[in-house]
Design an enzyme around this catalytic site. Structure first.
Site, PDB file in Angstrom:
ATOM      1  CD  GLU A 133     -29.334 -74.737  65.597  1.00 43.57           C
ATOM      2  OE1 GLU A 133     -28.591 -73.890  66.140  1.00 43.57           O
ATOM      3  OE2 GLU A 133     -29.375 -74.922  64.369  1.00 43.57           O
ATOM      4  CD  GLU A 137     -42.372 -56.050  60.878  1.00 40.90           C
ATOM      5  OE1 GLU A 137     -41.837 -54.933  60.863  1.00 40.90           O
ATOM      6  OE2 GLU A 137     -41.884 -57.056  60.330  1.00 40.90           O
TER       7      GLU A 137
END
Length: 265
Positions: free
Chosen positions: A77, A108
């Protein structure tokens, strides 16, 4: 870890919808207060980020699952909002882009992979790395921060438990202690909301400081659709006192709100 503590609400499956929503809303109202407590830490991270970006560095995020996705969202963004190059803020998620839409099991848990992923972007000591991990114990994030710090990067983190391994690995930790979730351990709820708030503040404050906002307006935003063009026209009308037609003509001629304002200065 308080994020894994039992919920203060029980027998959720027996509750009517109105009570479920009211309970979640009540808990959500505690999140901004938790963020407020971490503002001094966040200030230090913003100042470090501003300094590195002013010197030609970039901002990187690493995370897994929800935390990784939030970093990718914030990075994506920044170009349309502030008119910065696409590579200035980069979000990296454990498991690669596939993990944005679908969980990649075990990604992870690899403490070495984050630094390998960062090497693909030619990361250097000029850059900033922020690890995002609600639990504060994600190996992918811990390993990435440790390697980055050893290599001379500025390192920060956003975690939702106090005294975590992720915070210990970062030079500028931001610890937003959000407490138990409505559904026990579901950190996409309060913890995820807190992380999103902190990310909003980190990049907005950074790019305000770097001159990417004028007054309170996104003068460098990308004019990529009709809504944004109309917003740009309104900015020019407000700032210059011109008609809608004049504002539209200025925007077409100069290509951005900032350029149009500079031309009429």
């Amino acid at each position: 870890m308080t994020t894994e503590s039992p919920s203060d609400y029980n027998d959720l499956e027996t509750l009517p919808t109105a009570q479920l929503l009211a309970g979640m809303n009540q808990l959500d109202q505690t999140v901004p207060l938790a963020v407020q407590q971490a503002l001094p830490q966040l200030e230090q991270l913003v100042e470090a980020t501003v300094a590195r970006l002013q010197a030609g560095g970039r901002l990187f995020y690493i995370g897994a699952g929800t935390s990784g996705r939030l970093g990718v969202v914030d990075a994506s963004e920044c170009p349309p909002t502030f008119g910065v190059p696409a590579g200035l803020v980069v979000g990296i998620i454990a498991g690669g882009d596939t993990a944005i839409r679908q969980a990649v099991e075990g990604a992870e848990d690899d403490a070495e992979q984050a630094w390998l992923d960062l090497q693909e972007h030619n990361i250097s000591e000029k850059d900033v790395l922020v690890g995002i991990a609600a639990s504060g114990r994600t190996p992918y994030v811990i390993g990435g921060l440790q390697a980055a710090r050893a290599a001379g990067l500025a390192t920060g983190c956003i975690v939702c438990n106090a005294g975590s391994a992720v915070a210990a690995a970062a030079e500028f930790p931001v610890e937003v202690v959000t407490g138990p979730e409505f559904v026990t351990g579901s950190t996409r709820l309060k913890a995820g909301t807190a992380q999103k708030l902190v990310l909003n503040m980190l990049t907005t404050a950074t790019f305000v400081r770097l001159g990417r906002v004028k007054g309170n307006k996104m003068v460098d935003m990308q004019l990529s659709n009709e809504k944004l063009v109309a917003r740009g026209e309104r900015m020019l009308m407000d700032e210059l006192g011109v008609s809608e037609a004049e504002a539209a003509a200025l925007l077409r001629q100069h290509g951005s709100v900032r350029a149009a304002l500079a031309a009429r200065a």
